[in-house]
Design an enzyme around this catalytic site. Structure first.
Site, PDB file in Angstrom:
ATOM      1  N   ASN A   7       0.872  -1.179   0.000  1.00  0.00           N
ATOM      2  CA  ASN A   7       0.000   0.000   0.000  1.00  0.00           C
ATOM      3  C   ASN A   7       0.903   1.221   0.000  1.00  0.00           C
ATOM      4  O   ASN A   7       1.450   1.614   1.037  1.00  0.00           O
ATOM      5  CB  ASN A   7      -0.907  -0.025   1.240  1.00  0.00           C
ATOM      6  CG  ASN A   7      -1.809   1.192   1.333  1.00  0.00           C
ATOM      7  OD1 ASN A   7      -1.762   2.089   0.504  1.00  0.00           O
ATOM      8  ND2 ASN A   7      -2.632   1.232   2.366  1.00  0.00           N
ATOM      9  N   ARG A  91      -2.740  -2.111  -3.299  1.00  0.00           N
ATOM     10  CA  ARG A  91      -3.913  -1.277  -3.080  1.00  0.00           C
ATOM     11  C   ARG A  91      -3.794  -0.068  -4.006  1.00  0.00           C
ATOM     12  O   ARG A  91      -2.805   0.656  -3.975  1.00  0.00           O
ATOM     13  CB  ARG A  91      -3.978  -0.799  -1.630  1.00  0.00           C
ATOM     14  CG  ARG A  91      -5.178   0.107  -1.375  1.00  0.00           C
ATOM     15  CD  ARG A  91      -5.009   0.909  -0.116  1.00  0.00           C
ATOM     16  NE  ARG A  91      -6.156   1.791   0.101  1.00  0.00           N
ATOM     17  CZ  ARG A  91      -6.070   2.991   0.665  1.00  0.00           C
ATOM     18  NH1 ARG A  91      -4.905   3.459   1.054  1.00  0.00           N
ATOM     19  NH2 ARG A  91      -7.140   3.721   0.829  1.00  0.00           N
ATOM     20  N   HIS A 179     -12.975   2.950   0.486  1.00  0.00           N
ATOM     21  CA  HIS A 179     -12.982   1.916   1.530  1.00  0.00           C
ATOM     22  C   HIS A 179     -13.681   0.638   1.052  1.00  0.00           C
ATOM     23  O   HIS A 179     -14.138  -0.168   1.871  1.00  0.00           O
ATOM     24  CB  HIS A 179     -13.666   2.406   2.824  1.00  0.00           C
ATOM     25  CG  HIS A 179     -12.978   3.542   3.500  1.00  0.00           C
ATOM     26  ND1 HIS A 179     -13.673   4.599   4.060  1.00  0.00           N
ATOM     27  CD2 HIS A 179     -11.672   3.827   3.689  1.00  0.00           C
ATOM     28  CE1 HIS A 179     -12.824   5.462   4.579  1.00  0.00           C
ATOM     29  NE2 HIS A 179     -11.589   5.016   4.356  1.00  0.00           N
ATOM     30  N   GLY A 209     -12.672   5.496  10.885  1.00  0.00           N
ATOM     31  CA  GLY A 209     -11.292   5.761  11.264  1.00  0.00           C
ATOM     32  C   GLY A 209     -11.055   7.246  11.120  1.00  0.00           C
ATOM     33  O   GLY A 209     -11.974   8.043  11.223  1.00  0.00           O
ATOM     34  N   ARG A 240     -11.432  15.940   7.887  1.00  0.00           N
ATOM     35  CA  ARG A 240     -12.222  16.249   6.692  1.00  0.00           C
ATOM     36  C   ARG A 240     -13.616  16.716   7.081  1.00  0.00           C
ATOM     37  O   ARG A 240     -14.229  16.190   8.016  1.00  0.00           O
ATOM     38  CB  ARG A 240     -12.329  15.019   5.783  1.00  0.00           C
ATOM     39  CG  ARG A 240     -11.007  14.572   5.199  1.00  0.00           C
ATOM     40  CD  ARG A 240     -11.191  13.350   4.316  1.00  0.00           C
ATOM     41  NE  ARG A 240      -9.909  12.725   4.024  1.00  0.00           N
ATOM     42  CZ  ARG A 240      -9.729  11.410   3.883  1.00  0.00           C
ATOM     43  NH1 ARG A 240     -10.761  10.589   3.995  1.00  0.00           N
ATOM     44  NH2 ARG A 240      -8.542  10.935   3.622  1.00  0.00           N
ATOM     45  N   ASP A 282      -7.680  12.785  16.973  1.00  0.00           N
ATOM     46  CA  ASP A 282      -7.586  11.478  17.620  1.00  0.00           C
ATOM     47  C   ASP A 282      -8.729  11.347  18.631  1.00  0.00           C
ATOM     48  O   ASP A 282      -8.821  12.130  19.586  1.00  0.00           O
ATOM     49  CB  ASP A 282      -6.239  11.331  18.318  1.00  0.00           C
ATOM     50  CG  ASP A 282      -5.983   9.923  18.839  1.00  0.00           C
ATOM     51  OD1 ASP A 282      -6.929   9.309  19.390  1.00  0.00           O
ATOM     52  OD2 ASP A 282      -4.849   9.430  18.710  1.00  0.00           O
ATOM     53  N   GLY A 332     -14.334   2.537  14.945  1.00  0.00           N
ATOM     54  CA  GLY A 332     -15.447   1.599  14.989  1.00  0.00           C
ATOM     55  C   GLY A 332     -15.155   0.350  15.790  1.00  0.00           C
ATOM     56  O   GLY A 332     -16.032  -0.207  16.456  1.00  0.00           O
ATOM     57  N   GLU A 383      -7.932  -5.294   5.388  1.00  0.00           N
ATOM     58  CA  GLU A 383      -7.850  -4.989   3.965  1.00  0.00           C
ATOM     59  C   GLU A 383      -6.701  -5.724   3.293  1.00  0.00           C
ATOM     60  O   GLU A 383      -6.800  -6.126   2.131  1.00  0.00           O
ATOM     61  CB  GLU A 383      -7.711  -3.474   3.770  1.00  0.00           C
ATOM     62  CG  GLU A 383      -8.966  -2.703   4.181  1.00  0.00           C
ATOM     63  CD  GLU A 383      -8.753  -1.210   4.240  1.00  0.00           C
ATOM     64  OE1 GLU A 383      -9.097  -0.523   3.264  1.00  0.00           O
ATOM     65  OE2 GLU A 383      -8.242  -0.726   5.274  1.00  0.00           O
TER      66      GLU A 383
END
Length: 400
Positions: A7, A91, A179, A209, A240, A282, A332, A383
């Protein structure tokens, strides 16, 4: 068969070496700060302590070589010879409308990845550089697994923006979602945990996340997701903004005298729960601060959970019902207080949380009560394993 999963980010390379016979991660690690000061490799062999190697890593080719060297090292390596690596799974963030599944990489695939640079300028170039670096070093099949591919099953009514249709025709400007590898993986695991056939289930997957998205999954296929053309749309995230009135963007640009690049930077890097709290992106810090009475930290958490609950409600309508709700990814999987606050909105869907079960962190567990109409499941995402499985499926008959 051993699969190397890579990745490549804008200045980093994460990797895992997975033995597909037992679906076991033999080693994993990360090359950090590629091309900038402070570059290093953090490597961890199965059941062994981490090894940190600090050295200059000016290019991705050196980062890939450094990864291979760590994997075959006599002291901390996981394999004896580079030839034990049978294939590489990459990825790739954006595949546009070109790919609805993983593909073996060739020149046409690389060209298509390059054509999507405009849609993922921070990710696709790094993904392709990593692919090219691997081709120089490893003579094995390589596979691209796209974040966007899982969502190519979305119907037109879900992926189109209500802009002039010519804009879509000219620029393929639409909702793509991200995702996808994670949503697909946890949906399959949730079906297994519930003892149901995924093709009979209506699921809502919450990947929470620093980046966050929700996906409505029917019969194992994505029918809608919260992220759009880019990963900026949808939920409130770490930094974001998520959904915002488009007019607010031009308003801020005019009032603050910002350029397009500056407003993009604001919405991506200094908004979200960080922007609201003025403290951190965080959630561990935000939860601690909220508990101690920090009003802005509490507001950030409340806004975050409210937006998630709204999307779950919307997707329950899109699915015409829901058989289970999934929580995954860093927040999560680990933030029980976030899961509980979200689920407090969802009693109308038959959601009821068992506090003892919900107190667990980072494990597969059904956190709803046995009498709840709608099960709620925590599924740790993987993943890398999902990428390895797709790579294995496409390359197991290849010889090299």
């Amino acid at each position: 068969m051993k699969i190397l999963v890579l990745n490549c980010g804008s200045s980093s390379l994460k990797y895992q070496l997975i033995d597909m016979e037992m679906e076991r991660a033999l080693a994993k690690g990360m090359v950090e700060c590629i091309g900038i000061r402070g570059s290093r490799l953090v490597h961890e062999k199965e059941d062994a302590p981490k090894v940190v190697l600090e050295q200059d890593v000016p290019t991705y080719q050196e980062a890939v070589q450094m990864t291979i060297d760590a994997l075959v090292d006599a002291n901390h390596g996981a394999i004896k010879d580079i030839k034990e690596i049978s294939a590489v799974g990459h990825r790739v963030v954006h595949g546009g409308e070109n790919f609805a599944g993983a593909v073996v990489i060739n020149q046409e695939v690389k060209k298509a990845i390059e054509e999507c640079y405009v849609l993922a300028p921070l990710h696709n170039p790094a993904n392709l550089v990593g692919i090219n670096a691997c081709e120089e070093i490893l003579d094995v099949p390589q596979v691209a697994v796209f974040d966007t591919a899982f969502h190519q099953t979305m119907p037109e009514k879900a992926f189109m923006y209500a802009l002039p249709y010519d804009i879509y025709n000219k620029h393929k400007l639409r909702r793509y979602g991200f995702h996808g590898t994670s949503h697909g993986y946890v949906a399959g695991r949730a079906a297994a945990v519930l003892g149901k056939d995924i093709k009979s289930l209506k699921l809502i997957s919450c990947h929470l996340g620093n980046g966050a998205s929700i996906c409505a999954i029917e019969n194992g296929q994505s029918i809608d997701t919260s992220m759009g053309l880019t990963p900026l749309e949808g939920l409130i995230m770490g930094t974001r903004v998520g959904d915002v009135d488009p007019a607010a963007i031009t308003f801020i640009m005019k009032k603050e005298g910002l350029t397009a690049e500056q407003i993009e930077d604001m919405m991506n890097k200094s908004s979200g729960v960080f922007g609201i709290s003025g403290l951190s992106s965080d959630f561990r810090h935000l939860i601690d601060a909220s508990t101690e009475g920090d009003a802005k930290a509490k507001l950030a958490i409340d806004m975050y959970c409210y937006r998630i609950a709204k999307y779950i409600g919307a997707y329950a309508a899109a699915l015409k019902g829901v058989d289970a709700i999934i929580f995954t990814a860093g927040v999560g999987e680990n933030a029980s207080i976030i899961r509980k606050e979200v689920c407090m909105y969802l009693g109308f869907l038959g959601v009821e949380i068992d506090d003892d079960k919900n107190s667990q962190r980072g494990v597969e567990v059904i956190i709803s009560t046995t009498s709840a109409k709608t099960p709620v499941v925590v599924i740790p995402t993987n993943e890398e394993l999902a990428i390895a499985r797709e790579t294995f499926a496409l390359t197991r008959t290849c010889s090299h």
